[in-house]
Design an enzyme around this catalytic site. Structure first.
Site, PDB file in Angstrom:
ATOM      1  CB  SER A 144       2.480 -12.408   5.619  1.00 53.91           C
ATOM      2  OG  SER A 144       3.773 -11.837   5.723  1.00 53.91           O
ATOM      3  CE1 TYR A 154       0.487  -6.972   4.947  1.00 42.40           C
ATOM      4  CE2 TYR A 154       2.318  -8.093   6.017  1.00 42.40           C
ATOM      5  CZ  TYR A 154       1.486  -7.920   4.921  1.00 42.40           C
ATOM      6  OH  TYR A 154       1.654  -8.712   3.815  1.00 42.40           O
TER       7      TYR A 154
END
Ligand code: NAI
Length: 248
Positions: A144, A154
């Site tokens: 990501s 994350y």
């Protein structure tokens, strides 16, 4: 039909970007294994691939469990005769807790990393022997742009995914198994709508291309990296992000 006679496992393919990958692979001739925790939705995706003329099955898989990963690969080889590709897309994302690295509950943090980072390694360890048996293979990890931006644990997990991509490319290159990653920017899935809510509009303003990504925007990069067109590409992280990030 770039993937005729190829067998590919896509983790987290019961919805969102993984579903788009699985369907595109099915449409290009691959036998697709929809590997996810979500049985109902995973079965739906496999049935839809078959209804469209493709070949697919759902195998309930927990990417954080070595036993479950090994069982998924064994079932794949039993039904389809081998394994050529693996897309490590599964992650805890849509229902992820919001917290800081300095305060997140320790057990939650460990569980999160065991899925979002270690899951890539667990699946790769289970899958590579079957690819080695075929004489070659390709793995695509879902990173990501969060790896390059502040985004707490994350983003940290995605930094780990990038590192695994670099390191595993070297460990597996001698077996002609390539390992690359895609780093999507903000992509319009149900999970993102839950996570970002109204903040998506603000996010889009910061992109060079002023719209959210769609799952289909990721498909071309994934299929390219899995295909023979990328036969001398390994250890790379390809951002598909509307120009959200750049690295000199
Ligand atoms: P999603 O939440 O819709 O899909 C994730 C899937 O993974 C779900 O089907 C879920 O059941 C499955 N999953 C969760 N834990 C699992 C486990 N332990 N074992 C097997 N399956 C498990 O997410 P979305 O939006 O489709 O994202 C997919 C991937 O793309 C994730 O890796 C996410 O981090 C990444 N990503 C998403 C972006 C976005 O904006 N949607 C942007 C950048 C990366």
């Amino acid at each position: 039909m770039r993937f005729e006679n190829k067998v590919v496992i896509v983790t987290g393919a019961a919805q969102g970007i993984g579903e788009a990958y699985a369907k595109a692979l099915g449409a290009e001739g691959a036998s697709v294994v929809v590997a996810d925790l979500n049985e109902e939705s995973g079965e739906r995706v496999a049935k839809e691939i078959e209804a469209a003329g493709g070949t697919a099955m759902f195998v309930r898989t927990d990417v954080s469990s070595a036993e479950s990963a090994q069982a998924a690969v064994a079932r794949t080889v039993e039904v389809y005769g081998g394994l050529d590709g693996l897309v490590n897309n599964a992650a805890i994302y849509g229902d992820m807790q919001f917290d800081l690295l300095i305060s997140v509950d320790w057990d939650y943090y460990r569980k999160f990393m065991s899925v979002n980072m270690d899951g890539v390694l667990v699946m790769t360890r289970a899958a590579y022997p079957a690819m080695q048996q075929r004489g070659a293979g390709a793995i695509v990890n879902q990173s990501s742009t969060a790896a390059y931006l502040y985004s707490g644990f994350y983003g940290l997990a995605k930094v780990g995914v990038n590192g695994l991509t670099h390191q595993l490319a070297h460990e597996l290159g001698g077996m002609k198994i390539r390992v690359n990653a895609i780093a999507p920017g903000p992509t319009d899935t149900a999970a993102t709508r839950t996570q970002a809510g109204g903040a998506s509009k603000e996010l889009v303003k910061g992109l060079a291309l002023k719209r959210m990504g769609q799952p289909e925007d990721m498909v071309g990069a994934c299929l390219f990296l899995l295909s023979d067109e990328a036969s001398w590409v390994t250890g790379q992280i390809l951002a598909v992000d509307g120009g959200q990030t750049f690295r000199a």
